[in-house]
Design a protein around this motif. Structure first.
Motif, mmCIF file in Angstrom:
data_model
loop_
_atom_site.group_PDB
_atom_site.id
_atom_site.type_symbol
_atom_site.label_atom_id
_atom_site.label_comp_id
_atom_site.label_asym_id
_atom_site.label_seq_id
_atom_site.Cartn_x
_atom_site.Cartn_y
_atom_site.Cartn_z
ATOM 1 N N ARG A 136 39.434 48.475 30.646
ATOM 2 C CA ARG A 136 39.471 47.143 30.446
ATOM 3 C C ARG A 136 37.943 46.773 30.184
ATOM 4 O O ARG A 136 37.023 47.165 31.162
ATOM 5 N N ARG A 137 37.411 46.440 29.097
ATOM 6 C CA ARG A 137 36.073 46.071 28.882
ATOM 7 C C ARG A 137 35.429 45.115 29.760
ATOM 8 O O ARG A 137 36.090 44.282 30.289
ATOM 9 N N LYS A 138 34.012 44.795 29.747
ATOM 10 C CA LYS A 138 33.448 43.667 30.620
ATOM 11 C C LYS A 138 34.080 42.392 30.143
ATOM 12 O O LYS A 138 34.052 41.539 30.825
ATOM 13 N N ASP A 139 34.323 42.322 28.723
ATOM 14 C CA ASP A 139 34.904 40.988 28.139
ATOM 15 C C ASP A 139 36.163 40.776 28.282
ATOM 16 O O ASP A 139 37.008 39.905 27.922
ATOM 17 N N GLY A 140 37.190 41.685 28.912
ATOM 18 C CA GLY A 140 38.333 41.585 29.388
ATOM 19 C C GLY A 140 39.330 42.093 28.572
ATOM 20 O O GLY A 140 40.420 42.549 28.678
ATOM 21 N N ASN A 141 38.711 42.599 27.285
ATOM 22 C CA ASN A 141 39.782 43.145 26.288
ATOM 23 C C ASN A 141 39.915 44.465 26.555
ATOM 24 O O ASN A 141 39.398 45.133 27.422
ATOM 25 N N LYS A 194 28.576 50.960 25.029
ATOM 26 C CA LYS A 194 28.738 50.276 24.009
ATOM 27 C C LYS A 194 30.219 50.140 23.930
ATOM 28 O O LYS A 194 30.992 48.802 23.714
ATOM 29 N N GLY A 203 31.064 47.621 27.040
ATOM 30 C CA GLY A 203 30.460 46.395 27.035
ATOM 31 C C GLY A 203 29.494 46.220 28.318
ATOM 32 O O GLY A 203 29.089 45.180 28.640
ATOM 33 N N TYR A 204 29.480 47.696 29.070
ATOM 34 C CA TYR A 204 28.598 47.431 30.215
ATOM 35 C C TYR A 204 27.229 48.206 30.189
ATOM 36 O O TYR A 204 27.144 48.998 29.462
#
Ligand code: ADP
Length: 571
Positions: free
Chosen positions: A289-294, A241, A244-245
Motif C-alpha cells: 500500500r503506497r503512502k497515497d493509499g493506492n 519512488k 511514495g515514502y
C-alpha cells in the motif's frame, strides 16, 4: 753555615718535589686509573733517583690485579714485569708491615733498598714499591714525598675509578637508552605500519562503501534494508519512488506495515523461516500500500544478509513493479472466467432436454405420490398417507439437489479452493449427465479407487472439466453404431496426486488433428465453439496438473488428467 745552606737547598728541592707531587692531580685529572699510576711511577722514578718503581693495582670490580713497572735503565733488565712482581710480592707477603728493607735487587745486581706504600686508607687499591741502589734510601724527605704521593695517588685513583665507574654507568645508560630507542623505533615502525595498513583498509572500506552506495542509490531496482523485526533501515530512491515514502518516513515503518493485509501472514511466515535458517532466500508476489493509499503489485526477493560485525538484516530487492502485469493477468483471468462460464452455460444448454427430463422425473413422481396421498386421505388410511408423504419428500429432495448442482455450475463465481474428494465430484457430474447417457444408449462403467487422497482444488472448475470430457465422449459416440461404452476411472497417481481417465468407444482421434484438439476455437462440430478442451487444459494446469489425449484400442479416445494434492501455502 754550609750545613745551613745545604739544608736550605735540600728543603727547596723537597718543596719543589712536593709541588710536583701536589700538581699530579692536575695532570691526571679525567684519566683512567692505569694512566694515573703510570704518571705517578714516572714522576717518582725521575724525582727520587730510583732504580725501579713497581705498582700492583686491584681492579675494583673484578678484583683482578694489574702490574706496572718503570725502570731507570730498562735496556739492562731482562726480567719480565711478572718476575719482578713475584720477587717483590714474596717480600711484601713475608713482611706485610715493613715499609722499607734491603733485598736482592730484582732488576739488577746486588742489593737494593726498597720502600712500599699503599695508597688510601685500606689495602684495597693496591701497592706501590720503589727501589734504589742507594743505601740511604728512603731518606726522611723521600719518605715524606712517597707518603704525599701515596695520598695524592689514592685521591687520584679514587677519582679516576669514580670517573671510570661513572663512564661505565654512563655507557651502560647510553646502551640502555640506545636499546630502548631501538625498541621504540621498532615499536614506532610497527605502529606506523599498522596505522598505514589501517588507513589503507579504511580507505578501501570507504571506497567500497561509496561504490555500493552509488549502486544502491542509482539502481533501477527498489532496494531496501530492514532489521530482523522488519523495521526499515534504508531504502533507495527507486524504492522510495515506488512507495511514495521518503527514506526518513520509511525508517518509521516495517515492511509488514506497508504490506496488504492478505499477504502479511504468508510474508511473516517466510521471514521467520529465513531467520530460523530454514531457507536462504524467498521470492513473493504481493501488494504494497503506497503512502497515497493506492495498491501496487510487486515481486520482492528477500534474503538475509549477515556478517561478522553486523546483526542480520533483511535485504529486499524489487526488480519490477508488476502492477501492470498483474492488472493484465487479472483481466485475462476475468476473461477466462467469463469464457469458462459461457462454455459451461452452453454445455448445459445442450443438455437442456436432458436436464428437464432429470428434473421432470422427480416432479412427476411427486405428483403421482401426491395424488395417491389424496386417495389414501379420503379412505383415512393414515399409514399409507405417511408413506406417500415420505416418498414425496424424497422426490422433492432429489429435484432440489439437481437444481442446486445446475445452479452451482451456472454460477459465475471466482475460483475457490478447498480440500475435496475427487470421486465425489465425479459422481456429482455423472448424476447431472445420467439422462444424457441413457438417452444416447451409452453403457457407463465407473472404476473409482477407494484409496484416494483428498486434493486441494476448486470443485466447480473440476466439475466443469469432467462434464466437458463426458459430454465430448457422448457426442463422439453418437457417430458410431458399434457399442457405445464410456469408462470413467480414478486412481492415485505415482507422484502422490490423483489421475482421472475418461475412455470412450467413439470414432477416436485422427492423427492430423490430435495436436490441435486443445487449441482454442478448434472444433469439428457444426455448432461447436472449440473452447471446451482449451479451457479444461488451462483449468487443470492452473491446479498444477496435466491433461492429454490418447487413442483407445481398438477404437475410441482416452482423455485423462492428473492433479497434485496441492497446498494451502503461498509458494
Ligand atoms: P467443441 O466440443 O466445442 O468442439 P472442444 O474443445 O470440447 O470443443 O473439442 C474440440 C474438438 O475435439 C471437437 O470438435 C472434436 O473434434 C474433438 N474431440 C473432443 N473430444 C473428443 C472425443 N472424445 N473423441 C473424438 N474427438 C473428440
Amino acid at each position: 753555615m754550609e750545613q745551613t745552606a745545604d739544608e736550605i737547598r735540600r728543603l727547596k728541592a723537597c718543596i719543589n718535589d712536593l709541588i710536583s707531587v701536589l700538581a699530579l692531580p692536575a695532570i691526571w685529572s679525567g684519566g683512567e686509573p692505569s694512566q694515573v699510576v703510570s704518571t705517578l711511577l714516572d714522576v717518582l722514578l725521575g724525582m727520587l733517583d730510583l732504580d725501579f718503581v713497581y705498582a700492583k693495582l686491584n681492579d675494583p670490580i673484578s678484583g683482578a690485579p694489574s702490574e706496572i713497572v718503570r725502570l731507570a735503565q730498562p735496556g739492562n733488565v731482562r726480567a719480565s714485569t711478572q718476575e719482578i712482581g713475584q720477587v717483590l710480592n714474596t717480600w711484601l707477603r713475608d713482611n706485610p708491615h715493613t715499609s722499607s728493607l734491603v733485598v736482592r735487587n730484582p732488576v739488577g745486581d746486588g742489593d737494593v733498598s726498597i720502600a712500599s706504600f699503599r695508597p688510601g686508607l685500606l689495602d684495597s687499591i693496591g701497592v706501590v714499591v720503589a727501589g734504589s741502589g742507594r743505601a740511604n734510601f728512603p731518606t726522611a724527605t723521600e719518605r715524606l714525598l712517597l707518603g704525599v704521593a701515596a695520598n695524592q695517588a689514592a685521591i687520584g685513583l679514587q677519582e679516576a675509578r669514580l670517573l671510570s665507574e661513572q663512564r661505565r654507568v654512563a655507557e651502560e645508560l647510553d646502551q640502555r637508552v640506545a636499546e630502548r630507542t631501538r625498541q621504540l623505533i621498532i615499536v614506532n615502525e610497527d605502529l606506523r605500519r599498522e596505522n598505514t595498513e589501517r588507513r589503507r583498509a579504511e580507505e578501501a572500506l570507504r571506497e567500497s562503501e561509496e561504490r555500493w552506495r552509488a549502486v544502491f542509490d542509482n539502481s533501477a531496482a527498489g532496494i531496501a534494508l530492514a532489521n530482523p523485526s522488519g523495521r526499515f533501515l534504508a531504502g533507495n530512491l527507486a524504492y522510495q519512488k515506488m512507495l511514495g515514502y521518503s527514506e526518513k518516513e520509511l525508517r518509521e515503518l516495517s515492511f509488514l506495515d506497508i504490506t496488504h493485509e492478505d499477504y502479511r501472514d504468508a510474508n511473516s511466515e517466510l521471514t521467520t523461516e529465513l531467520l530460523e535458517g530454514k531457507r536462504q532466500y524467498f521470492e513473493m508476489e504481493k501488494r504494497y500500500r503506497r503512502k497515497d493509499g493506492n495498491l501496487i503489485w510487486v515481486r520482492v526477493h528477500v534474503s538475509l544478509v549477515s556478517g561478522k560485525q553486523i546483526t542480520p538484516r533483511f535485504l529486499l530487492v524489487i526488480v519490477d513493479n508488476i502492477t501492470e502485469l498483474k492488472r493484465a493477468e487479472e483481466g485475462l483471468r476475468d476473461a477466462q472466467m467469463t469464457l469458462a462460464h459461457v462454455t459451461r452455460v452452453a454445455t448445459l444448454g445442450e443438455m437442456t432436454a436432458s436436464i428437464a427430463h432429470e428434473i421432470n422425473q422427480p416432479l412427476g413422481a411427486l405428483v403421482n405420490n401426491a395424488n395417491a396421498c389424496l386417495g389414501w386421505l379420503s379412505t383415512e388410511n393414515l399409514e399409507e398417507v405417511r408413506n406417500s408423504v415420505e416418498l414425496m419428500l424424497d422426490d422433492a429432495q432429489r429435484a432440489s439437489e439437481i437444481i442446486t448442482r445446475i445452479r452451482s455450475l451456472v454460477k459465475k463465481a471466482p475460483p475457490q479452493k478447498d480440500w475435496l474428494d475427487i470421486n465425489q465430484t465425479i459422481r456429482e457430474v455423472i448424476g447431472l449427465a445420467r439422462n444424457e447417457i441413457q438417452r444416447n444408449g451409452v453403457a457407463l462403467e465407473t472404476q473409482l479407487s477407494d484409496d484416494m487422497p483428498l486434493i486441494f482444488a476448486d470443485r466447480i472448475q473440476l466439475q466443469q472439466v469432467m462434464l466437458n470430457l463426458m459430454m465430448n465422449a457422448i457426442e463422439a459416440m453418437t457417430q458410431v453404431t458399434t457399442p457405445r461404452e464410456l469408462l470413467i476411472s480414478s486412481g492415485a497417481d505415482d507422484s502422490k496426486g490423483v489421475v482421472v481417465v475418461v475412455r470412450d468407444s467413439g470414432p477416436g482421434l485422427d492423427s492430423k488433428s490430435h495436436e490441435r484438439l486443445f487449441e482454442p476455437f478448434y472444433t469439428t462440430k457444426p455448432q461447436g465453439m472449440g473452447m471446451g478442451l482449451a479451457i479444461c487444459r488451462s483449468l487443470i494446469e492452473a491446479h498444477g496438473g496435466r491433461l492429454w489425449a490418447t487413442t483407445n484400442a481398438p477404437h475410441g479416445a482416452v482423455f485423462q488428467f492428473t492433479l497434485p494434492i496441492g497446498s494451502v501455502k503461498v509458494s
